[in-house]
Scaffold this active site. Sequence first.
Site, mmCIF file in Angstrom:
data_model
loop_
_atom_site.group_PDB
_atom_site.id
_atom_site.type_symbol
_atom_site.label_atom_id
_atom_site.label_comp_id
_atom_site.label_asym_id
_atom_site.label_seq_id
_atom_site.Cartn_x
_atom_site.Cartn_y
_atom_site.Cartn_z
ATOM 1 N N HIS A 188 -3.416 7.199 1.888
ATOM 2 C CA HIS A 188 -3.816 5.876 1.416
ATOM 3 C C HIS A 188 -5.215 5.575 1.941
ATOM 4 O O HIS A 188 -5.509 5.764 3.126
ATOM 5 C CB HIS A 188 -2.817 4.837 1.922
ATOM 6 C CG HIS A 188 -3.286 3.429 1.788
ATOM 7 N ND1 HIS A 188 -3.733 2.901 0.595
ATOM 8 C CD2 HIS A 188 -3.403 2.426 2.710
ATOM 9 C CE1 HIS A 188 -4.102 1.652 0.789
ATOM 10 N NE2 HIS A 188 -3.906 1.338 2.061
ATOM 11 N N CYS B 126 0.807 -1.224 0.000
ATOM 12 C CA CYS B 126 0.000 0.000 0.000
ATOM 13 C C CYS B 126 0.838 1.271 0.000
ATOM 14 O O CYS B 126 0.329 2.358 -0.295
ATOM 15 C CB CYS B 126 -0.945 0.000 1.189
ATOM 16 S SG CYS B 126 -2.109 -1.385 1.194
ATOM 17 N N ASN C 279 -10.120 -0.471 -0.435
ATOM 18 C CA ASN C 279 -8.664 -0.383 -0.391
ATOM 19 C C ASN C 279 -8.092 -1.044 -1.640
ATOM 20 O O ASN C 279 -8.114 -2.268 -1.777
ATOM 21 C CB ASN C 279 -8.156 -1.074 0.875
ATOM 22 C CG ASN C 279 -6.640 -1.030 1.010
ATOM 23 O OD1 ASN C 279 -5.922 -0.662 0.092
ATOM 24 N ND2 ASN C 279 -6.144 -1.416 2.176
#
Length: 339
Positions: free
Chosen positions: A262, A119, A292
Amino acid sequence: MTDLPPRCAGVLLRGCGSATPARSISNDELGDRVETSDTWIRSRTGIAARRIVGREESLTALSAKAAEAALQMAGWSADSLDLILLATSTPDDLFGSAPRLQARIGAVRAAAFDVTAACSGFLFAVITAAQYLRCGAMQRILVVGADQLSRWVDWDDRRSCVLFGDAAGALVLEASIDGQDDLGGFLLRSDGSRGDVLQLPHHRDHLPLVGSASHQKGGFESIQMNGQEVYKFAVREVPAILDALLQKTGASAEQLDWLLLHQANQRILDAVAERFSIPQSKVLSNLASYGNTSAATIPLMLDEAVRDGRIQAGHRIASSGFGAGLSWGAALLRWSGPA
Protein backbone atom coordinates in the site's frame (compact mmCIF):
# COMPACT_ATOMS: atom_id res chain seq x y z
CA MET A 1 2.95 -22.01 -2.20
CA THR A 2 0.32 -23.95 -0.27
CA ASP A 3 -1.54 -27.01 -1.53
CA LEU A 4 -5.21 -26.56 -2.37
CA PRO A 5 -7.86 -28.57 -0.54
CA PRO A 6 -9.39 -31.44 -2.59
CA ARG A 7 -11.66 -30.28 -5.43
CA CYS A 8 -10.79 -26.67 -4.68
CA ALA A 9 -10.18 -24.38 -7.64
CA GLY A 10 -7.14 -22.20 -8.05
CA VAL A 11 -7.26 -18.45 -8.69
CA LEU A 12 -5.85 -16.80 -11.80
CA LEU A 13 -5.10 -13.07 -12.19
CA ARG A 14 -6.18 -12.34 -15.76
CA GLY A 15 -6.26 -8.58 -16.25
CA CYS A 16 -5.83 -5.23 -14.57
CA GLY A 17 -6.75 -1.62 -15.19
CA SER A 18 -6.67 1.79 -13.54
CA ALA A 19 -7.99 5.31 -13.83
CA THR A 20 -7.04 8.64 -12.28
CA PRO A 21 -8.63 12.10 -12.34
CA ALA A 22 -7.42 14.55 -14.95
CA ARG A 23 -6.29 17.20 -12.46
CA SER A 24 -2.94 16.79 -10.76
CA ILE A 25 -2.09 19.10 -7.86
CA SER A 26 1.60 19.60 -7.08
CA ASN A 27 3.17 20.21 -3.71
CA ASP A 28 3.95 23.77 -4.75
CA GLU A 29 0.28 24.38 -5.52
CA LEU A 30 -0.72 23.08 -2.10
CA GLY A 31 1.77 25.54 -0.67
CA ASP A 32 -0.50 28.30 -1.96
CA ARG A 33 -3.28 26.94 0.27
CA VAL A 34 -1.48 25.92 3.47
CA GLU A 35 1.90 26.61 5.02
CA THR A 36 4.00 23.85 3.45
CA SER A 37 6.56 23.28 0.73
CA ASP A 38 7.65 20.73 -1.83
CA THR A 39 10.82 20.01 0.16
CA TRP A 40 8.89 19.49 3.42
CA ILE A 41 6.38 17.08 1.84
CA ARG A 42 8.86 15.09 -0.25
CA SER A 43 11.34 14.62 2.59
CA ARG A 44 8.68 13.22 4.93
CA THR A 45 6.46 11.26 2.55
CA GLY A 46 7.98 10.90 -0.91
CA ILE A 47 4.88 12.52 -2.42
CA ALA A 48 5.25 15.15 -5.16
CA ALA A 49 1.66 15.39 -6.48
CA ARG A 50 -1.82 13.91 -6.21
CA ARG A 51 -4.88 13.60 -8.47
CA ILE A 52 -8.19 15.14 -7.36
CA VAL A 53 -11.66 14.33 -8.77
CA GLY A 54 -13.13 17.33 -10.60
CA ARG A 55 -16.64 18.58 -11.27
CA GLU A 56 -17.33 16.28 -14.21
CA GLU A 57 -15.79 13.17 -12.60
CA SER A 58 -16.96 10.69 -9.98
CA LEU A 59 -15.83 7.63 -8.07
CA THR A 60 -18.20 5.44 -10.09
CA ALA A 61 -16.89 6.80 -13.38
CA LEU A 62 -13.26 6.20 -12.38
CA SER A 63 -14.16 2.69 -11.20
CA ALA A 64 -15.89 1.91 -14.49
CA LYS A 65 -12.92 3.13 -16.54
CA ALA A 66 -10.52 0.96 -14.52
CA ALA A 67 -12.87 -2.03 -14.74
CA GLU A 68 -13.27 -1.73 -18.50
CA ALA A 69 -9.49 -1.59 -18.96
CA ALA A 70 -9.07 -4.77 -16.89
CA LEU A 71 -11.78 -6.57 -18.85
CA GLN A 72 -10.22 -5.49 -22.13
CA MET A 73 -6.82 -6.83 -21.06
CA ALA A 74 -8.37 -10.16 -20.11
CA GLY A 75 -10.41 -10.29 -23.30
CA TRP A 76 -13.66 -10.68 -21.36
CA SER A 77 -17.08 -9.15 -21.88
CA ALA A 78 -18.71 -7.54 -18.85
CA ASP A 79 -21.67 -9.93 -19.07
CA SER A 80 -19.34 -12.86 -18.37
CA LEU A 81 -18.76 -11.64 -14.80
CA ASP A 82 -20.39 -13.45 -11.89
CA LEU A 83 -19.51 -10.95 -9.15
CA ILE A 84 -18.21 -7.42 -8.64
CA LEU A 85 -16.55 -6.34 -5.40
CA LEU A 86 -15.92 -2.62 -4.99
CA ALA A 87 -13.45 -1.87 -2.21
CA THR A 88 -14.11 1.71 -1.13
CA SER A 89 -14.62 3.81 1.96
CA THR A 90 -15.86 6.82 -0.03
CA PRO A 91 -18.82 5.60 -2.13
CA ASP A 92 -20.98 7.86 -4.28
CA ASP A 93 -23.94 6.32 -2.46
CA LEU A 94 -23.68 5.37 1.21
CA PHE A 95 -25.92 2.37 0.50
CA GLY A 96 -23.21 1.10 -1.88
CA SER A 97 -21.74 2.04 -5.25
CA ALA A 98 -20.95 -1.45 -6.58
CA PRO A 99 -24.43 -1.86 -8.11
CA ARG A 100 -23.99 1.47 -9.91
CA LEU A 101 -20.68 0.20 -11.26
CA GLN A 102 -22.32 -3.07 -12.30
CA ALA A 103 -24.96 -1.18 -14.29
CA ARG A 104 -22.50 1.26 -15.81
CA ILE A 105 -20.26 -1.41 -17.35
CA GLY A 106 -23.17 -3.66 -18.40
CA ALA A 107 -22.32 -6.63 -16.17
CA VAL A 108 -25.94 -7.82 -16.28
CA ARG A 109 -25.27 -11.26 -14.75
CA ALA A 110 -23.10 -10.11 -11.88
CA ALA A 111 -24.04 -9.58 -8.26
CA ALA A 112 -22.29 -6.55 -6.80
CA PHE A 113 -21.52 -5.21 -3.35
CA ASP A 114 -19.10 -2.90 -1.56
CA VAL A 115 -16.27 -3.97 0.75
CA THR A 116 -15.13 -1.38 3.32
CA ALA A 117 -11.70 -1.83 4.86
CA ALA A 118 -10.07 1.52 4.02
CA CYS A 119 -6.48 1.17 2.77
CA SER A 120 -6.61 -2.61 3.24
CA GLY A 121 -9.81 -2.83 1.24
CA PHE A 122 -8.46 -3.99 -2.10
CA LEU A 123 -6.41 -6.81 -0.62
CA PHE A 124 -9.31 -7.87 1.61
CA ALA A 125 -11.62 -7.85 -1.43
CA VAL A 126 -9.23 -9.94 -3.56
CA ILE A 127 -8.99 -12.53 -0.80
CA THR A 128 -12.78 -12.52 -0.44
CA ALA A 129 -13.18 -13.00 -4.19
CA ALA A 130 -10.77 -15.92 -4.11
CA GLN A 131 -13.02 -17.83 -1.73
CA TYR A 132 -15.95 -17.65 -4.15
CA LEU A 133 -13.67 -18.94 -6.92
CA ARG A 134 -12.04 -21.68 -4.88
CA CYS A 135 -15.33 -23.22 -3.75
CA GLY A 136 -16.67 -23.35 -7.30
CA ALA A 137 -19.56 -20.95 -6.69
CA MET A 138 -18.31 -18.49 -9.32
CA GLN A 139 -16.00 -18.45 -12.33
CA ARG A 140 -15.15 -14.81 -13.00
CA ILE A 141 -14.93 -11.87 -10.58
CA LEU A 142 -14.04 -8.20 -10.92
CA VAL A 143 -12.41 -6.50 -7.93
CA VAL A 144 -12.10 -2.71 -7.94
CA GLY A 145 -10.28 -0.61 -5.35
CA ALA A 146 -11.33 3.03 -5.54
CA ASP A 147 -11.39 5.99 -3.21
CA GLN A 148 -12.11 9.71 -3.40
CA LEU A 149 -10.43 10.84 -0.20
CA SER A 150 -10.45 14.47 -1.37
CA ARG A 151 -14.08 14.53 -0.20
CA TRP A 152 -13.05 13.99 3.41
CA VAL A 153 -9.72 15.79 3.74
CA ASP A 154 -9.46 19.00 5.74
CA TRP A 155 -7.63 21.02 3.12
CA ASP A 156 -6.52 23.50 5.75
CA ASP A 157 -4.77 20.85 7.84
CA ARG A 158 -1.24 20.71 6.45
CA ARG A 159 -0.46 17.54 8.44
CA SER A 160 -2.95 15.45 6.48
CA CYS A 161 -4.02 17.26 3.32
CA VAL A 162 -0.65 16.66 1.65
CA LEU A 163 -1.02 12.87 1.87
CA PHE A 164 -4.14 11.88 -0.02
CA GLY A 165 -5.42 11.63 -3.58
CA ASP A 166 -8.13 9.99 -5.70
CA ALA A 167 -7.88 6.99 -8.04
CA ALA A 168 -9.32 3.61 -9.04
CA GLY A 169 -7.68 0.30 -9.89
CA ALA A 170 -9.16 -3.00 -11.01
CA LEU A 171 -8.27 -6.69 -11.21
CA VAL A 172 -10.19 -9.54 -12.83
CA LEU A 173 -9.82 -13.05 -11.42
CA GLU A 174 -10.82 -16.44 -12.82
CA ALA A 175 -11.18 -19.88 -11.28
CA SER A 176 -8.75 -22.55 -12.44
CA ILE A 177 -9.10 -26.32 -12.07
CA ASP A 178 -5.80 -27.29 -13.70
CA GLY A 179 -3.71 -26.88 -10.56
CA GLN A 180 -2.41 -23.41 -11.31
CA ASP A 181 -2.94 -20.89 -8.51
CA ASP A 182 -1.93 -17.23 -8.40
CA LEU A 183 -2.83 -16.78 -4.73
CA GLY A 184 -0.12 -18.61 -2.84
CA GLY A 185 -1.32 -17.67 0.62
CA PHE A 186 -2.69 -14.84 2.71
CA LEU A 187 -3.12 -13.50 6.24
CA LEU A 188 -5.60 -10.89 7.50
CA ARG A 189 -5.56 -8.90 10.73
CA SER A 190 -7.70 -6.25 12.49
CA ASP A 191 -7.35 -4.34 15.76
CA GLY A 192 -10.24 -2.01 16.51
CA SER A 193 -8.73 -1.03 19.85
CA ARG A 194 -6.26 1.15 17.91
CA GLY A 195 -8.78 2.47 15.40
CA ASP A 196 -8.80 6.02 16.69
CA VAL A 197 -5.30 6.72 15.32
CA LEU A 198 -6.78 6.88 11.80
CA GLN A 199 -10.49 7.47 11.43
CA LEU A 200 -13.27 9.27 9.60
CA PRO A 201 -15.84 9.48 12.40
CA HIS A 202 -19.55 10.19 12.26
CA HIS A 203 -20.82 13.56 13.46
CA ARG A 204 -22.29 13.36 16.96
CA ASP A 205 -24.98 15.95 16.27
CA HIS A 206 -28.36 15.33 17.93
CA LEU A 207 -31.53 17.12 16.81
CA PRO A 208 -35.01 17.20 18.38
CA LEU A 209 -37.43 14.60 17.04
CA VAL A 210 -40.66 14.34 19.07
CA GLY A 211 -41.18 15.04 22.73
CA SER A 212 -38.00 14.22 24.64
CA ALA A 213 -36.66 12.05 21.80
CA SER A 214 -33.85 13.15 19.51
CA HIS A 215 -32.17 11.76 16.42
CA GLN A 216 -28.60 11.75 15.18
CA LYS A 217 -27.93 13.92 12.15
CA GLY A 218 -26.12 12.12 9.33
CA GLY A 219 -22.67 13.26 8.27
CA PHE A 220 -18.99 12.74 8.93
CA GLU A 221 -15.98 14.65 10.18
CA SER A 222 -12.80 15.10 8.14
CA ILE A 223 -10.09 12.44 8.18
CA GLN A 224 -8.40 12.38 11.59
CA MET A 225 -4.95 10.86 11.85
CA ASN A 226 -2.14 10.50 14.34
CA GLY A 227 0.63 10.30 11.79
CA GLN A 228 3.34 9.17 14.19
CA GLU A 229 1.25 6.30 15.54
CA VAL A 230 0.18 5.20 12.05
CA TYR A 231 3.81 5.15 10.95
CA LYS A 232 4.85 3.07 13.97
CA PHE A 233 1.95 0.69 13.34
CA ALA A 234 2.92 0.18 9.71
CA VAL A 235 6.66 -0.35 10.19
CA ARG A 236 5.97 -2.85 12.97
CA GLU A 237 2.99 -4.83 11.68
CA VAL A 238 3.69 -5.01 7.94
CA PRO A 239 7.08 -6.74 8.25
CA ALA A 240 5.63 -9.03 10.93
CA ILE A 241 2.69 -10.19 8.82
CA LEU A 242 4.84 -10.62 5.71
CA ASP A 243 7.35 -12.66 7.70
CA ALA A 244 4.54 -14.82 9.11
CA LEU A 245 3.15 -15.38 5.62
CA LEU A 246 6.53 -16.36 4.19
CA GLN A 247 6.98 -18.86 7.00
CA LYS A 248 3.44 -20.21 6.57
CA THR A 249 3.92 -20.78 2.85
CA GLY A 250 7.54 -21.90 2.93
CA ALA A 251 8.56 -19.06 0.61
CA SER A 252 11.54 -16.74 1.02
CA ALA A 253 12.16 -13.08 0.26
CA GLU A 254 14.84 -14.10 -2.23
CA GLN A 255 12.21 -15.89 -4.34
CA LEU A 256 10.13 -12.73 -4.79
CA ASP A 257 10.21 -10.72 -7.97
CA TRP A 258 8.39 -7.71 -6.52
CA LEU A 259 7.31 -6.09 -3.28
CA LEU A 260 3.99 -4.29 -3.76
CA LEU A 261 2.79 -2.47 -0.65
CA HIS A 262 0.00 0.00 0.00
CA GLN A 263 1.44 3.35 -1.10
CA ALA A 264 1.18 5.45 2.06
CA ASN A 265 4.67 6.78 2.73
CA GLN A 266 7.96 6.09 0.96
CA ARG A 267 9.73 5.70 4.30
CA ILE A 268 7.41 2.79 5.14
CA LEU A 269 8.15 1.11 1.83
CA ASP A 270 11.88 1.56 2.38
CA ALA A 271 11.74 0.22 5.96
CA VAL A 272 9.89 -2.95 4.94
CA ALA A 273 12.24 -3.59 2.04
CA GLU A 274 15.25 -3.15 4.30
CA ARG A 275 13.80 -5.60 6.83
CA PHE A 276 13.77 -8.34 4.17
CA SER A 277 16.93 -7.21 2.33
CA ILE A 278 14.87 -6.60 -0.82
CA PRO A 279 16.69 -4.27 -3.22
CA GLN A 280 15.01 -1.01 -4.19
CA SER A 281 14.87 -2.23 -7.79
CA LYS A 282 12.24 -4.76 -6.68
CA VAL A 283 10.11 -2.31 -4.68
CA LEU A 284 7.18 -0.95 -6.69
CA SER A 285 6.33 2.68 -5.94
CA ASN A 286 4.34 5.39 -7.70
CA LEU A 287 3.64 7.33 -4.52
CA ALA A 288 5.35 10.43 -5.87
CA SER A 289 2.74 10.91 -8.59
CA TYR A 290 -0.47 9.97 -6.78
CA GLY A 291 -0.07 10.08 -3.00
CA ASN A 292 -2.16 7.79 -0.82
CA THR A 293 -5.27 6.74 -2.76
CA SER A 294 -6.38 4.25 -0.07
CA ALA A 295 -7.96 1.11 -1.60
CA ALA A 296 -6.72 2.12 -5.06
CA THR A 297 -2.97 2.20 -4.38
CA ILE A 298 -2.16 -1.48 -4.89
CA PRO A 299 -4.16 -2.06 -8.11
CA LEU A 300 -3.04 1.31 -9.49
CA MET A 301 0.61 0.34 -9.01
CA LEU A 302 0.01 -3.19 -10.27
CA ASP A 303 -1.56 -1.92 -13.49
CA GLU A 304 1.25 0.54 -14.10
CA ALA A 305 3.93 -2.13 -13.66
CA VAL A 306 2.11 -4.70 -15.82
CA ARG A 307 1.53 -2.25 -18.66
CA ASP A 308 5.09 -0.91 -18.70
CA GLY A 309 6.48 -4.46 -18.75
CA ARG A 310 8.08 -4.64 -15.35
CA ILE A 311 5.71 -7.35 -14.13
CA GLN A 312 5.80 -10.36 -16.45
CA ALA A 313 3.79 -13.58 -16.51
CA GLY A 314 4.98 -15.87 -13.74
CA HIS A 315 6.42 -13.13 -11.57
CA ARG A 316 5.90 -13.57 -7.83
CA ILE A 317 4.66 -10.62 -5.79
CA ALA A 318 4.45 -10.07 -2.03
CA SER A 319 1.73 -7.54 -1.27
CA SER A 320 0.46 -5.92 1.91
CA GLY A 321 -2.35 -3.48 2.60
CA PHE A 322 -2.61 -1.60 5.88
CA GLY A 323 -4.49 1.31 7.35
CA ALA A 324 -7.63 2.49 9.11
CA GLY A 325 -9.57 0.09 11.23
CA LEU A 326 -6.89 -0.69 12.11
CA SER A 327 -6.66 -3.42 9.51
CA TRP A 328 -3.81 -5.03 7.65
CA GLY A 329 -3.11 -8.08 5.56
CA ALA A 330 -0.64 -9.75 3.23
CA ALA A 331 -0.82 -12.01 0.20
CA LEU A 332 1.57 -13.86 -2.04
CA LEU A 333 0.51 -13.39 -5.64
CA ARG A 334 1.67 -14.55 -9.04
CA TRP A 335 0.81 -12.72 -12.24
CA SER A 336 -0.63 -14.93 -14.99
CA GLY A 337 -2.14 -12.32 -17.26
CA PRO A 338 -4.49 -12.97 -20.18
CA ALA A 339 -5.05 -16.58 -21.24
